[in-house]
Design a protein around this motif. Sequence first.
Motif, PDB file in Angstrom:
ATOM      1  N   PRO A   6       0.814  -1.214   0.000  1.00  9.77           N
ATOM      2  CA  PRO A   6       0.000   0.000   0.000  1.00  9.77           C
ATOM      3  C   PRO A   6       0.848   1.264   0.000  1.00  9.77           C
ATOM      4  N   THR A   9       2.521   2.543  -4.045  1.00  6.01           N
ATOM      5  CA  THR A   9       1.546   2.382  -5.113  1.00  6.01           C
ATOM      6  C   THR A   9       2.286   2.308  -6.440  1.00  6.01           C
ATOM      7  N   LYS A  10       1.558   1.973  -7.479  1.00  5.46           N
ATOM      8  CA  LYS A  10       2.170   1.837  -8.800  1.00  5.46           C
ATOM      9  C   LYS A  10       2.797   3.168  -9.217  1.00  5.46           C
ATOM     10  N   GLU A  13       0.664   5.844 -10.577  1.00  4.02           N
ATOM     11  CA  GLU A  13      -0.222   6.406  -9.542  1.00  4.02           C
ATOM     12  C   GLU A  13       0.536   7.396  -8.654  1.00  4.02           C
ATOM     13  N   ARG A  14       1.806   7.072  -8.359  1.00  2.00           N
ATOM     14  CA  ARG A  14       2.621   8.017  -7.583  1.00  2.00           C
ATOM     15  C   ARG A  14       2.858   9.291  -8.383  1.00  2.00           C
TER      16      ARG A  14
END
Length: 334
Positions: A6, A9-10, A13-14
Amino acid sequence: MSLDTPAATKPHERLATHLAEDMDAVNVLIRERMASEHAPRIPEVTAHLVEAGGKRLRPMLTLATARLCGYTGPYHVHLAATVEFIHTATLLHDDVVDESNQRRGRPTANLLWDNQSSVLVGDYLFARSFQLMVETGSLRVLDILANAAATIAEGEVLQLSAAQDLATDEDIYLKVVRGKTAALFSAATEVGGVIAGADEAQVRALFTYGDALGIAFQIVDDLLDYGGDSTKTGKNIGDDFRERKLTLPVIKAVAKADLEERAFWSRVIEKGDQRDGDLEHALALLDRHGAMAATRADAVAYAAQAKAALEAVAPHPLTDMLRDLADYVVARVT
């Protein structure tokens, strides 16, 4: 690098989180510029694709490269919107050319409306993208993005003749990929450095990063067509096979084919005579010759090139995210 925890994040996404304010501004500008007072179908068709839940990777690359080069002005937003418009226009045109009926898990615009609407709305978005470029006041930016738009079209036309010809080799495939995919990635990263006034070494490094990332991205896309999860990719497994596209896994298998195998590839790709069980046989041939593994290795090598290019860029949290992004692109198939 962990992609599953968690806290981590990918990478895209970051990036989206880090660039959230800028992306909000890009989205506002996109909605403003895809409006049309006289032709309401334009925003209808555009919104269907623009708001379909794509990662907005290309505009984020422009925002990220501008920011990591210290840019504080407003025009990286214009350039990010330009990149997204060019990308959306090419998708609209591609779906007509490929007679596609699904994009990102949803019906394509040409299926919901018609081919004429998709082509003409794509043309409108190209025109809007050039308006946005001009507003930056940078002739060099205009040159880079105009060249990218021409290169994309050139790559698509080359693919028309190369895709169903068993004589197509890896060099021709790479020309197609550099045109239809990598050209926009490299333009997106290069203009970020240019608008920020970065030195030539950094601008060149950012171009190289985008070019290698775009090639890795497309190779992975081609791999996933033969071995991906359609619920995640939004594509049907074997679409490229059914559309008779000679992508890298098949090119590698054809290069090692015996006479009987070559006759099979000629029948299904060149002649378009496809029968029940042919996709399964194609997959068996790809496996027999190690074509999937060899293609995967090529994707990993291009991701490594992308990361190596960033060594010439000043340390920055965004640089780390771009490096992780290159890993993530190929993590989908490794």
